[in-house]
Write an enzyme that holds these catalytic residues in place. Sequence first.
Site, PDB file in Angstrom:
ATOM      1  N   LYS A  56       0.841  -1.206   0.000  1.00 25.14           N
ATOM      2  CA  LYS A  56       0.000   0.000   0.000  1.00 25.14           C
ATOM      3  C   LYS A  56       0.875   1.254   0.000  1.00 25.14           C
ATOM      4  O   LYS A  56       1.740   1.418   0.858  1.00 25.14           O
ATOM      5  CB  LYS A  56      -0.903  -0.007   1.239  1.00 25.14           C
ATOM      6  CG  LYS A  56      -1.696   1.285   1.470  1.00 25.14           C
ATOM      7  CD  LYS A  56      -2.630   1.168   2.684  1.00 25.14           C
ATOM      8  CE  LYS A  56      -3.287   2.508   3.031  1.00 25.14           C
ATOM      9  NZ  LYS A  56      -4.176   2.411   4.218  1.00 25.14           N
ATOM     10  N   ASP A 107      -2.654   9.970   4.191  1.00 30.55           N
ATOM     11  CA  ASP A 107      -4.054   9.582   4.334  1.00 30.55           C
ATOM     12  C   ASP A 107      -4.774  10.545   5.274  1.00 30.55           C
ATOM     13  O   ASP A 107      -4.740  10.388   6.493  1.00 30.55           O
ATOM     14  CB  ASP A 107      -4.144   8.144   4.878  1.00 30.55           C
ATOM     15  CG  ASP A 107      -5.582   7.679   5.011  1.00 30.55           C
ATOM     16  OD1 ASP A 107      -6.483   8.361   4.467  1.00 30.55           O
ATOM     17  OD2 ASP A 107      -5.817   6.631   5.650  1.00 30.55           O
ATOM     18  N   ARG A 140      -7.779  -0.382   0.826  1.00 29.58           N
ATOM     19  CA  ARG A 140      -8.324  -1.569   0.166  1.00 29.58           C
ATOM     20  C   ARG A 140      -8.739  -1.277  -1.276  1.00 29.58           C
ATOM     21  O   ARG A 140      -8.763  -2.175  -2.109  1.00 29.58           O
ATOM     22  CB  ARG A 140      -9.473  -2.158   0.995  1.00 29.58           C
ATOM     23  CG  ARG A 140     -10.649  -1.253   1.164  1.00 29.58           C
ATOM     24  CD  ARG A 140     -11.542  -1.631   2.339  1.00 29.58           C
ATOM     25  NE  ARG A 140     -10.978  -1.227   3.623  1.00 29.58           N
ATOM     26  CZ  ARG A 140     -11.545  -1.472   4.809  1.00 29.58           C
ATOM     27  NH1 ARG A 140     -12.692  -2.126   4.889  1.00 29.58           N
ATOM     28  NH2 ARG A 140     -10.965  -1.066   5.914  1.00 29.58           N
ATOM     29  N   LYS A 162     -10.308  12.537   8.669  1.00 31.97           N
ATOM     30  CA  LYS A 162      -9.898  12.059   9.990  1.00 31.97           C
ATOM     31  C   LYS A 162      -9.850  13.223  10.968  1.00 31.97           C
ATOM     32  O   LYS A 162      -9.642  14.367  10.554  1.00 31.97           O
ATOM     33  CB  LYS A 162      -8.481  11.461   9.913  1.00 31.97           C
ATOM     34  CG  LYS A 162      -8.374  10.130   9.192  1.00 31.97           C
ATOM     35  CD  LYS A 162      -6.934   9.645   9.176  1.00 31.97           C
ATOM     36  CE  LYS A 162      -6.781   8.328   8.456  1.00 31.97           C
ATOM     37  NZ  LYS A 162      -7.431   7.196   9.126  1.00 31.97           N
ATOM     38  N   ASP A 205     -12.262   6.970   3.828  1.00 29.41           N
ATOM     39  CA  ASP A 205     -11.080   6.683   4.646  1.00 29.41           C
ATOM     40  C   ASP A 205     -10.689   5.204   4.565  1.00 29.41           C
ATOM     41  O   ASP A 205      -9.611   4.825   5.021  1.00 29.41           O
ATOM     42  CB  ASP A 205     -11.350   7.095   6.095  1.00 29.41           C
ATOM     43  CG  ASP A 205     -10.074   7.244   6.910  1.00 29.41           C
ATOM     44  OD1 ASP A 205      -8.980   7.221   6.308  1.00 29.41           O
ATOM     45  OD2 ASP A 205     -10.178   7.386   8.144  1.00 29.41           O
ATOM     46  N   ASP A 215       1.540   6.096   5.767  1.00 30.06           N
ATOM     47  CA  ASP A 215       0.561   5.154   5.227  1.00 30.06           C
ATOM     48  C   ASP A 215       1.057   4.472   3.941  1.00 30.06           C
ATOM     49  O   ASP A 215       0.320   3.734   3.309  1.00 30.06           O
ATOM     50  CB  ASP A 215      -0.778   5.869   4.995  1.00 30.06           C
ATOM     51  CG  ASP A 215      -1.978   4.951   5.161  1.00 30.06           C
ATOM     52  OD1 ASP A 215      -1.825   3.871   5.760  1.00 30.06           O
ATOM     53  OD2 ASP A 215      -3.062   5.312   4.665  1.00 30.06           O
TER      54      ASP A 215
HETATM   55  N1  BES Z   1      -4.366   4.140   7.030  1.00 31.44           N
HETATM   56  C1  BES Z   1      -5.511   3.858   7.809  1.00 31.44           C
HETATM   57  C2  BES Z   1      -5.249   2.800   8.867  1.00 31.44           C
HETATM   58  C3  BES Z   1      -4.284   3.152   9.964  1.00 31.44           C
HETATM   59  C4  BES Z   1      -4.737   3.616  11.164  1.00 31.44           C
HETATM   60  C5  BES Z   1      -2.931   2.938   9.792  1.00 31.44           C
HETATM   61  C6  BES Z   1      -3.821   3.902  12.180  1.00 31.44           C
HETATM   62  C7  BES Z   1      -2.029   3.241  10.796  1.00 31.44           C
HETATM   63  C8  BES Z   1      -2.474   3.717  11.993  1.00 31.44           C
HETATM   64  C9  BES Z   1      -6.629   3.361   6.916  1.00 31.44           C
HETATM   65  O1  BES Z   1      -6.671   3.868   5.632  1.00 31.44           O
HETATM   66  C10 BES Z   1      -7.900   3.773   7.570  1.00 31.44           C
HETATM   67  O2  BES Z   1      -8.161   4.929   7.633  1.00 31.44           O
HETATM   68  N2  BES Z   1      -8.682   2.784   8.013  1.00 31.44           N
HETATM   69  C11 BES Z   1      -9.913   3.041   8.642  1.00 31.44           C
HETATM   70  C12 BES Z   1     -10.912   2.082   8.063  1.00 31.44           C
HETATM   71  C13 BES Z   1     -12.331   2.397   8.421  1.00 31.44           C
HETATM   72  C14 BES Z   1     -12.777   3.669   7.747  1.00 31.44           C
HETATM   73  C15 BES Z   1     -13.202   1.244   7.987  1.00 31.44           C
HETATM   74  C16 BES Z   1      -9.737   2.805  10.137  1.00 31.44           C
HETATM   75  O3  BES Z   1      -8.974   1.920  10.519  1.00 31.44           O
HETATM   76  O4  BES Z   1     -10.319   3.548  10.908  1.00 31.44           O
HETATM   77 ZN    ZN Z   2      -4.872   4.532   4.917  1.00 31.25          ZN
HETATM   78 MN    MN Z   3      -7.754   5.718   5.551  1.00 27.52          MN
END
Ligand code: BES
Ligand code: ZN
Ligand code: MN
Length: 501
Positions: free
Chosen positions: A267, A272, A353, A279, A349, A290
């Site tokens: 990835k 992000d 994926r 966020k 967010d 990220d």
């Molecule tokens: N890059 C984030 C995940 C992440 C969170 C990586 C903390 C490192 C530290 C990912 O893209 C994300 O935002 N995931 C969301 C998914 C949700 C919207 C279903 C999450 O984990 O909150």
């Molecule tokens: Zn992310």
């Molecule tokens: Mn995200």
Amino acid sequence: MEIKVIVGNIAEVEAGAIIVNFFEGTPHLDGDIATIDKALDGVISQLINQGEIKGKLNEITIIHSLGKLPATRVVITGLGKQQELSQDRVRGAMAETCRLLQQKGIDSIATVAQGAGVAGISPESAAQAVTEGALLGVYSFRRHITKEAEHGEIKRLTIVGSDGANLPGLQRGSDKGRVLAEAANLARDMVNEPANYMTPSHMAEVAAKLAENYGLELKVLEREQMQELGMGGLLGVAQGSRQPPKFIVLHYRGGASDEIDMALVGKGITFDSGGISIKPSEGMAEMKGDMAGGAAVMAAIGALAQLKPKVNVVAIIPATENLPSENALKPGDILTAMNGKTIEIISTDAEGRLILADALGYARKIGAKFVVDVATLTGACHVALGDICSGAFGNNQELVDRVIAAGAEAGELIWQMPMYDEYKEQIKSDVADIKNVGGRYGGAITAAQFLAEFVGDTPWVHLDIAGTSMSEKERAYLVKGATGVPVRTLVNLVLSLAQER
Ligand code: BES
Ligand code: ZN
Ligand code: MN
């Protein structure tokens, strides 16, 4: 750091510090440490008798030799109980020792091949661990600090073997350790680099440098080619950003055939923000990291090109920012991925994926026999496993087991998570084939189930490194900031595959 392997007597080596070991519960001194103790008029045995040196893991004692030895200082590093010793403990102890010596401004050190002959550790593994520990442990990221550091760097490390017959093994181990540690440090540099420097274009430049230095083939797909291939997931995420997305493909050819034995997918979200599903601002800066999965697969294939196993490997990095703007992807939008599947966007967010859907589709299209993807995919994985273990998810138990074993060898802990079909219910959409969020519960698993939709029946493992890609503090050979996980795991994995043919 220049690293040399020699055969000789460590007591006779001239250096700012020589490092020897002491194990917890050792009844009497013999070998190198006994010789040194004698030269120092018994000060080591005295410290042991007084209980100041216990041999506890990572206990470090510095003694000045005051001219009684060619070396200025003798350092005694505790390695804990003999029977509990592992390659990873040596790595960690060496890292902590080097960090301390570097802080004291010592620029040349020598060490025995720590742990060789103990608990089944070969001289080769010991030399590898010592080298890795030193290089990983003294890592720092100072590129953007204009003030000079308070201390210099360790410039010279000499690994001293006592038996000439072990010299080739020690050298091999140290050489491999250097390649692995430098690769992990490259990934750390990329992850620590802020997002205004580490853009998708800059990631492509790093890939170009790797290709040039180590003879990899490089292909970088631009927006237009992504459109031709129907990469709706990557294009959807990228549409909110001014930075052009890059789809980076590095090819290592070590095998005789044209087949692709392994695709490593990472990835590459260079920042992000969450996009329209933005966020909270607290902690958002962390999201410069990220792209840790992308950095890891790039660094790993660079290391492989130096170690030259007889296999063919491709690294695939979909790279883009995830930002809100008038052009950005919106919740409710529906995208079509490269494999034709449609995706309802619940949250912008959950972007990792989306870009991985196309990268996995691409890996499948080029006929990779095995696929491993690495991603800072979900906060849920961080919650589940903390920052100790990466989560592993897969559709093929043999490959999962191999990845976990490769991680154990690297000291990078991995824990397998469940992939029962029952979880798929959560990502069913009313208006498209699948939706990109499966609710709060089991978030790391539903994210993996989403990815599974794009690999078909190709043996595949997904590593969620959201918790392990950054460290909040120094711990053994980890320093604050990027960890370089799972670069060394990936290299070990490919080397183990190559050994079988
Ligand atoms: N890059 C984030 C995940 C992440 C969170 C990586 C903390 C490192 C530290 C990912 O893209 C994300 O935002 N995931 C969301 C998914 C949700 C919207 C279903 C999450 O984990 O909150
Ligand atoms: Zn992310
Ligand atoms: Mn995200």
